[in-house]
Design an enzyme around this catalytic site. Structure first.
Site, mmCIF file in Angstrom:
data_model
loop_
_atom_site.group_PDB
_atom_site.id
_atom_site.type_symbol
_atom_site.label_atom_id
_atom_site.label_comp_id
_atom_site.label_asym_id
_atom_site.label_seq_id
_atom_site.Cartn_x
_atom_site.Cartn_y
_atom_site.Cartn_z
ATOM 1 N N SER A 143 4.439 8.882 1.507
ATOM 2 C CA SER A 143 3.933 7.551 0.945
ATOM 3 C C SER A 143 2.398 7.919 0.562
ATOM 4 C CB SER A 143 3.771 6.825 2.067
ATOM 5 O OG SER A 143 2.151 6.000 2.027
ATOM 6 N N TYR A 156 3.142 5.361 11.279
ATOM 7 C CA TYR A 156 3.322 5.283 9.932
ATOM 8 C C TYR A 156 3.396 6.530 9.132
ATOM 9 C CZ TYR A 156 5.297 4.049 5.301
ATOM 10 O OH TYR A 156 5.465 4.169 3.547
HETATM 11 N N1 NAD Z 1 6.220 -0.775 -0.661
HETATM 12 C C1 NAD Z 1 5.851 0.173 -0.456
HETATM 13 O O1 NAD Z 1 4.391 -0.265 -0.688
HETATM 14 C C2 NAD Z 1 6.061 1.976 -0.183
HETATM 15 C C3 NAD Z 1 4.250 2.931 -0.003
HETATM 16 C C4 NAD Z 1 4.816 4.338 -0.558
HETATM 17 C C5 NAD Z 1 5.506 4.901 0.483
HETATM 18 N N2 NAD Z 1 6.461 4.173 0.288
HETATM 19 C C6 NAD Z 1 8.440 4.263 0.701
HETATM 20 O O2 NAD Z 1 9.547 4.561 0.034
HETATM 21 C C7 NAD Z 1 10.451 4.461 0.526
HETATM 22 C C8 NAD Z 1 11.146 3.359 0.129
HETATM 23 O O3 NAD Z 1 10.320 1.651 0.170
HETATM 24 P P1 NAD Z 1 11.059 0.891 -0.196
HETATM 25 O O4 NAD Z 1 9.159 -0.094 -0.598
HETATM 26 O O5 NAD Z 1 11.664 0.538 -1.485
HETATM 27 O O6 NAD Z 1 11.611 -0.781 0.597
HETATM 28 P P2 NAD Z 1 12.431 -1.240 0.798
HETATM 29 O O7 NAD Z 1 12.686 -1.396 2.693
HETATM 30 O O8 NAD Z 1 13.059 -2.020 -0.059
HETATM 31 O O9 NAD Z 1 13.955 -0.284 0.924
HETATM 32 C C9 NAD Z 1 14.389 0.999 2.174
HETATM 33 C C10 NAD Z 1 16.232 1.002 1.833
HETATM 34 O O10 NAD Z 1 15.887 1.831 2.977
HETATM 35 C C11 NAD Z 1 17.184 1.162 3.631
HETATM 36 N N3 NAD Z 1 17.074 2.515 5.641
HETATM 37 C C12 NAD Z 1 15.646 1.939 6.875
HETATM 38 N N4 NAD Z 1 16.614 2.165 7.445
HETATM 39 C C13 NAD Z 1 17.793 2.982 6.512
HETATM 40 C C14 NAD Z 1 18.686 4.554 7.312
HETATM 41 N N5 NAD Z 1 18.689 4.683 8.596
HETATM 42 N N6 NAD Z 1 19.302 5.303 6.524
HETATM 43 C C15 NAD Z 1 19.739 4.131 5.334
HETATM 44 N N7 NAD Z 1 18.812 3.258 4.896
HETATM 45 C C16 NAD Z 1 17.920 2.744 5.543
HETATM 46 C C17 NAD Z 1 16.567 0.250 3.987
HETATM 47 O O11 NAD Z 1 18.691 -0.910 4.353
HETATM 48 C C18 NAD Z 1 16.971 -0.545 2.050
HETATM 49 O O12 NAD Z 1 17.528 -0.453 1.640
HETATM 50 C C19 NAD Z 1 9.725 4.290 1.889
HETATM 51 O O13 NAD Z 1 10.005 5.446 2.167
HETATM 52 C C20 NAD Z 1 8.916 3.380 1.712
HETATM 53 O O14 NAD Z 1 8.323 3.950 3.168
HETATM 54 C C21 NAD Z 1 7.339 2.655 -0.366
#
Ligand code: NAD
Length: 252
Positions: A143, A156
């Site tokens: 992130s 986080y």
């Molecule tokens: N959305 C943002 O603004 C953002 C910004 C920076 C980084 N990220 C990172 O990107 C990645 C994806 O995030 P996203 O925004 O697509 O989130 P999201 O919530 O849309 O998707 C996350 C997915 O991970 C799955 N998951 C959660 N815990 C799990 C586990 N223990 N085992 C297996 N699967 C699991 C969930 O079921 C979900 O389908 C994350 O690591 C998040 O920290 C997101």
């Protein structure tokens, strides 16, 4: 960009957001994809979307915070596809809205268990499969919080800094195996995770985050996926141990 024809890979957290967009893009480029998620129904839905576009994918249930579950899931992928060429370790949890003195040990353990230990566990079982293959590529989704502070998100941010550090160590230790390891550092991306932040913080967060982004908009999951797919491809063949920002210019 190079084709992924003949390549097999896995994406964790591929039932939603960045993971789903990435799984779809890998498949469009010819890869066979294992769609790993804690939520089996959402993983199956991603597989259906890939199949609709003519791609090949398989849903695999996993809890990345559980060693046995990760070991079994990676073994299943390797036995189904005959090996593993690349992995996008993307699954993660959000945690925000509290300064560290207000947080419980339970909350820290919940977040670090998935975001840091989960990412490590995935690599623990992916790397030997790639060594057997004679090389590979791993991208760990960190992130912008893996590079600098996000106010009110100590667990986080600490965890995502951990993901960046872990990726660098893996790149150094497994470069001689022909395995590249990089971290991807998106800023706010329009996914279910951010919807959750908006629900708990209020809609003003959208305007606030947009205003501090030089491109004056939030990222789409497809824009982050494009960077992940490129970083896993041979087009990025001399890039390892880096933390790539996909942030609309915020780090500048
Ligand atoms: N959305 C943002 O603004 C953002 C910004 C920076 C980084 N990220 C990172 O990107 C990645 C994806 O995030 P996203 O925004 O697509 O989130 P999201 O919530 O849309 O998707 C996350 C997915 O991970 C799955 N998951 C959660 N815990 C799990 C586990 N223990 N085992 C297996 N699967 C699991 C969930 O079921 C979900 O389908 C994350 O690591 C998040 O920290 C997101």
């Amino acid at each position: 960009m190079s084709s992924y024809a003949g390549k097999a890979g896995l994406v964790t957290g591929a039932g939603s957001g960045i993971g789903r967009a990435s799984a779809l893009e890998f498949a469009r480029r010819g890869a066979v994809i294992a769609v790993l998620d804690l939520d089996e129904d959402s993983a199956r839905r991603t597989v259906e979307l890939i199949a609709k576009e003519g791609g090949q994918a398989e849903a695999v249930a996993v809890d990345i915070g559980d060693e046995e579950s990760v070991q079994q899931a990676v073994a299943q992928v390797v036995s189904t596809f005959g090996g593993l060429d690349f992995a996008l370790n993307n699954a993660g949890l959000a945690s925000h809205g509290r300064v560290l003195t207000e947080m419980s040990l339970q909350e820290w353990e919940r977040v670090l268990r998935v975001n840091v230990i989960g990412t490590w566990l995935c690599m623990k079982y992916e790397l030997p499969a790639m060594q057997q293959r004679g090389g590979g590529a791993i991208v760990n989704v960190a992130s912008n919080g893996g590079l600098y502070a996000i106010s009110g998100a100590p667990a986080y941010v600490a965890g995502k800094h951990g993901v960046v550090g872990l990726s660098k160590v893996a790149a150094v230790d497994h470069g001689p195996d022909g395995i590249r390891v990089n971290a991807l550092c998106p800023s706010v991306t329009e996914t279910a995770m951010f919807d959750g932040v908006v629900a708990s913080t209020g809609a003003h967060i959208i305007e606030q985050q947009t205003a501090v982004t030089p491109l004056r908009r939030l990222a789409t999951p497809e824009e982050v996926a494009a960077a992940a797919v490129w970083l896993c491809s041979p087009d990025a063949s001399y890039i390892t141990g880096t933390a790539l920002s996909v942030d609309g210019g915020r780090r500048a």
